[in-house]
Design a protein around this motif. Structure first.
Motif, short mmCIF file in Angstrom:
data_model
loop_
_atom_site.label_atom_id
_atom_site.label_comp_id
_atom_site.label_asym_id
_atom_site.label_seq_id
_atom_site.Cartn_x
_atom_site.Cartn_y
_atom_site.Cartn_z
N LEU A 1 1.05 -1.29 0.15
CA LEU A 1 -0.04 0.29 -0.02
C LEU A 1 0.97 1.16 0.03
O LEU A 1 0.58 2.34 -0.73
CB LEU A 1 -0.99 0.09 1.26
CG LEU A 1 -1.94 -0.79 1.15
CD1 LEU A 1 -2.72 -1.14 2.52
CD2 LEU A 1 -3.06 -0.80 -0.11
N ALA A 2 1.96 1.21 0.67
CA ALA A 2 2.73 2.34 0.80
C ALA A 2 3.51 2.63 -0.79
O ALA A 2 3.70 3.61 -1.35
CB ALA A 2 3.94 2.29 1.97
N SER A 3 3.71 1.49 -1.52
CA SER A 3 4.32 1.49 -2.60
C SER A 3 3.40 2.05 -3.58
O SER A 3 3.56 3.03 -4.69
CB SER A 3 4.72 0.09 -3.04
OG SER A 3 5.84 -0.29 -2.26
N ALA B 1 3.81 5.56 -5.81
CA ALA B 1 3.51 5.39 -7.28
C ALA B 1 2.76 6.61 -7.71
O ALA B 1 2.83 6.83 -8.89
CB ALA B 1 2.98 4.30 -7.78
N PHE B 2 1.91 6.93 -6.84
CA PHE B 2 0.89 7.93 -7.26
C PHE B 2 1.57 9.35 -7.31
O PHE B 2 1.23 10.50 -7.69
CB PHE B 2 -0.22 8.29 -6.70
CG PHE B 2 -1.08 7.11 -7.19
CD1 PHE B 2 -1.62 7.12 -8.36
CD2 PHE B 2 -1.71 6.07 -6.25
CE1 PHE B 2 -2.84 6.14 -8.98
CE2 PHE B 2 -2.46 5.08 -6.69
CZ PHE B 2 -3.13 5.04 -8.18
N ASN B 3 2.94 9.65 -6.57
CA ASN B 3 3.42 10.95 -6.72
C ASN B 3 4.10 11.21 -8.00
O ASN B 3 4.18 10.34 -8.84
CB ASN B 3 4.61 10.67 -5.59
CG ASN B 3 4.47 10.75 -4.21
OD1 ASN B 3 3.29 11.49 -3.69
ND2 ASN B 3 5.00 10.28 -3.40
N LEU C 1 9.94 12.86 -8.75
CA LEU C 1 10.45 12.08 -7.56
C LEU C 1 11.27 10.90 -7.89
O LEU C 1 12.19 10.57 -7.29
CB LEU C 1 9.43 12.02 -6.35
CG LEU C 1 9.79 11.36 -5.09
CD1 LEU C 1 10.84 12.39 -4.43
CD2 LEU C 1 8.34 10.86 -4.53
N VAL C 2 10.45 10.00 -8.52
CA VAL C 2 10.92 8.57 -8.91
C VAL C 2 12.30 8.78 -9.66
O VAL C 2 13.49 8.12 -9.33
CB VAL C 2 9.97 7.64 -9.57
CG1 VAL C 2 10.79 6.29 -10.00
CG2 VAL C 2 8.72 7.60 -8.87
#
Length: 159
Positions: A55-57, A61-63, A67-68
């Motif tokens: 869930l944290a991932s 992923a929606f950021n 950032l990635v």
């Protein structure tokens, strides 16, 4: 082709989730907090950790993709400071004592973090990427330490 890429990605993610769930259960829950879990309870705690991590991932992923990308650049660039020490450890028979490689890693990472602080993850300092500057700093400190160490050994007749 796309299906094989997705399958490989899912396999890697699955392995990472399983490894993190098991290590978090053993190392954090049992060793750090001192719980002695039965096998069945350990299984469920591990699964709960995996769900929380998944869930944290998903939230991560929606950021924004910037950032990635910054994290990927930082990861690769920070690792560059360790390359000289790694190469000496792998390729050279006469390895230096522990303070030389440690000093090299610390110097390289210090230069890297100072550069990142001043120019950011994807910036450059004088046209040079922070990862390259950290690589050069680590290599210079490593070469200097090796020269000093082996010069002292040669002067004392130890070699």
């Amino acid at each position: 082709l796309l299906a094989s890429i997705i399958a490989a990605s899912l396999s890697s993610v699955d392995s990472q989730l399983l490894a993190f769930g098991a290590s978090a259960t053993r190392d954090i829950v049992e060793r750090t907090f001192g719980f002695d879990l039965a096998a069945r309870r350990r299984y469920w705690v591990s699964r709960a950790v995996m769900v929380i991590l998944a869930l944290a991932s998903l939230v991560f992923a929606f950021n924004p993709p910037d950032l990635v990308i910054n994290l990927a650049v930082l990861s690769a660039s920070g690792t560059m400071a360790l390359v000289p020490t790694f190469l000496v450890a792998i390729l050279w028979e006469r390895r230096p004592d522990g303070w030389v490689p440690m000093s090299s890693c610390i110097a390289g990472l210090a230069v890297f973090f100072i550069c990142i602080f001043f120019v950011g993850a994807r910036g450059s300092l004088g046209g040079w990427h922070p990862g390259v500057l950290s690589l050069v700093a680590a290599a210079v400190v490593l070469a200097g330490g090796i020269a000093k160490q082996f010069g002292e050994r040669h002067a004392s007749g130890a070699e």
